[in-house]
Enzyme design. Structure first.
Site, short mmCIF file in Angstrom:
data_model
loop_
_atom_site.label_atom_id
_atom_site.label_comp_id
_atom_site.label_asym_id
_atom_site.label_seq_id
_atom_site.Cartn_x
_atom_site.Cartn_y
_atom_site.Cartn_z
N ASP A 78 -39.56 -20.47 36.40
CA ASP A 78 -38.64 -19.48 35.57
C ASP A 78 -37.46 -19.97 35.24
O ASP A 78 -36.95 -21.20 35.48
CB ASP A 78 -38.69 -18.26 36.81
CG ASP A 78 -38.50 -16.94 36.22
OD1 ASP A 78 -38.17 -16.91 34.89
OD2 ASP A 78 -38.70 -16.13 36.97
N GLU A 115 -38.92 -19.28 30.03
CA GLU A 115 -37.40 -19.25 30.05
C GLU A 115 -37.13 -17.87 28.94
O GLU A 115 -36.13 -17.83 28.29
CB GLU A 115 -36.84 -20.44 29.83
CG GLU A 115 -37.48 -21.34 28.53
CD GLU A 115 -36.95 -20.41 27.01
OE1 GLU A 115 -37.78 -19.89 26.61
OE2 GLU A 115 -35.91 -20.72 26.80
N TRP A 116 -38.25 -16.99 28.60
CA TRP A 116 -38.40 -15.67 28.15
C TRP A 116 -37.70 -16.04 26.55
O TRP A 116 -37.44 -14.96 25.82
CB TRP A 116 -36.92 -14.92 28.60
CG TRP A 116 -36.86 -14.93 30.09
CD1 TRP A 116 -38.09 -14.54 30.99
CD2 TRP A 116 -35.88 -15.13 30.90
NE1 TRP A 116 -37.48 -14.87 32.30
CE2 TRP A 116 -36.37 -15.03 32.43
CE3 TRP A 116 -34.58 -15.52 30.78
CZ2 TRP A 116 -35.64 -15.41 33.44
CZ3 TRP A 116 -33.70 -15.83 32.01
CH2 TRP A 116 -34.42 -15.64 33.22
N GLY A 117 -38.12 -17.18 26.09
CA GLY A 117 -37.90 -17.43 24.57
C GLY A 117 -36.47 -17.69 24.09
O GLY A 117 -36.10 -17.85 23.00
N ASN A 126 -34.44 -20.24 24.30
CA ASN A 126 -34.33 -21.57 23.87
C ASN A 126 -35.39 -21.78 22.87
O ASN A 126 -35.53 -23.02 22.38
CB ASN A 126 -34.23 -22.68 24.58
CG ASN A 126 -33.06 -22.33 25.92
OD1 ASN A 126 -31.87 -22.66 25.68
ND2 ASN A 126 -33.28 -21.64 26.91
N ASP A 142 -39.10 -9.74 30.04
CA ASP A 142 -40.04 -9.18 30.83
C ASP A 142 -40.96 -7.84 30.24
O ASP A 142 -40.24 -7.18 29.63
CB ASP A 142 -39.80 -8.79 32.20
CG ASP A 142 -39.40 -9.92 33.04
OD1 ASP A 142 -39.50 -11.06 32.58
OD2 ASP A 142 -39.29 -9.77 34.15
#
Ligand code: GLA
Length: 403
Positions: free
Chosen positions: A151, A184-186, A188, A206
């Protein structure tokens, strides 16, 4: 002579000490990973009993037979680091230790996954891996971990490529093949750099169990199925065998209607998404189980061509999604986004579809295809005739075309 032998010794030592070329583990996650993860349903309420039950049900419910493999504990399993810096599980929740739990999961013919985070603390506030990457990777390898979700909370000032590459190298050095799931949730744009770092990367924040909502949590939001599907159009070109876009774990069985669950699952399969179920496996309804274990729909996700599908057209709240498959096959998914049922009247001959990515063309004027309705599990004719159907609100008609 003496000089010469010293030289030889030095060269030999250098050869032995030369750091092995670090890379990600190849040959795993060749199709999108399938499994179960504790987070969507249980959040921090995890313990070894829960994980064992998940493994039991995965084994006996037909999910293992349908292809689900990984049992993954998400956040909040961690206890403290010892005086040498090695991480241990929370002794109250995991009194038997992680190795025993992994052994149990393996004894069911399944694989075992765990969670950590690149920051100092996980999103749930537990010890994370920053500064302990090699130690943690070693521990995971010793425990028998097969999958790591990693994460991105509490990472201020960290460089994402660097942080994820460090963990990749640590896993590789530890020597046990582990599927590496970047989370990393997009933020970067991992699709641009993570192909050689991990096997899958989250593309968004999420998910939450609703069809098209945004749930605002103050500093961040979680997203409904359609919101996620609409983020980052165009990234399908970055996915392929062994490296997948991950639009987050499944919410099937977590509160949406049956139609919505079916649509959600179908879209994830059209997107060649990882299929990590996120429901309470021990309390699955018959419907939830039928959706999660529909092997004909799963086969679209797992197709070895490894091409992510895309939205080909959208008209009167009906979206048409297509995915090229092995053996010149295609999956086509008609999605009704509206609140009312809708009629579909689709003329195959007028829709010649060319996918620039896979260099494949669907031209029913040249090739006749048999049409298989994947949810009803019946052949429903050929592409020589128009397809007419009625689709309920927030539901799909998903078909497979084969020669
Ligand atoms: C982040 C991740 C989630 C979950 C939680 C755990 O929000 O995106 O999938 O792992 O952390 O705290």
């Amino acid at each position: 002579m003496k000089r010469y032998s010293m030289f030889i010794t030095t060269v030999l030592m250098m050869a032995v000490l030369r750091p092995m070329h670090a890379q990600k583990f190849e040959g795993i996650a060749l199709t999108p990973p399938m499994g179960w993860n504790s987070w969507n349903k249980f959040a921090c309420d995890v313990n070894e009993g829960l994980i064992r039950i998940a493994a039991d049900v995965m084994d006996t419910s037909g999910m293992k037979d349908a292809g689900y493999q990984y049992i993954v504990i998400d956040d909040c399993w961690q206890g403290k680091r010892d005086s040498l810096g090695f991480i241990h599980p929370d002794p109250q929740r995991f009194p038997s230790g992680i190795k025993a739990l992994a052994d149990y999961v393996h004894s069911k013919g399944l694989k075992f996954g765990i969670y950590s985070c690149a920051g100092l603390q996980t999103c749930g506030g537990h010890p994370a891996s920053r500064g302990h990457e090699y130690q943690d990777a070693l521990m995971y390898a010793q425990w028998g971990v097969d999958y790591l979700k990693y994460d991105w909370c509490n990472t201020d000032g960290l460089n994402a490529v660097g942080a994820y590459t460090t963990m990749r190298d640590a896993l590789y050095a530890a020597g046990r093949p582990i599927v590496f799931s970047l989370c990393e949730w997009g933020n970067n744009e991992p699709w641009k750099w993570a192909k050689d770092v991990g096997h899958l990367w989250r593309t968004t924040g999420d998910i939450t169990a609703c069809f098209d909502c945004e749930q605002n949590h103050g500093t961040w939001s979680s997203w409904g199925v359609m919101k996620i599907v609409e983020m980052h159009p165009g990234i399908r070109v970055y996915a392929g065998t062994g490296h997948w876009n991950d639009p987050d774990m499944l919410e099937v069985g977590n509160g949406m209607s049956i139609n919505e669950d079916r649509a959600h699952f179908s879209l994830w399969c059209m997107l060649a998404a990882p299929l990590m179920s996120g429901n309470d496996l021990s309390a699955m309804s018959t419907w939830t189980k039928e959706i999660l274990t529909n092997t004909e729909v799963i086969a679209i996700d797992q197709d070895s061509l490894g091409v992510q599908g895309y939205r080909y057209d959208s008209k009167d709240s009906i979206e048409i999604w297509v995915k090229p498959l092995m053996k010149d096959g295609w999956a086509v998914c008609f999605l009704n986004r509206s609140m009312q049922k809708q009629k579909v009247d689709y003329d195959w001959s007028k829709n010649i579809i060319t996918d620039e990515l896979s260099k494949r063309t669907l031209n029913t004027n040249e090739t006749k295809y048999n049409i298989r309705n994947l949810w009803v599990k019946k052949y429903i004719g050929t592409t020589k005739k128009k397809l007419t159907a009625e689709i309920a609100s927030h539901d799909v008609l998903m078909v497979r075309l084969s020669k």
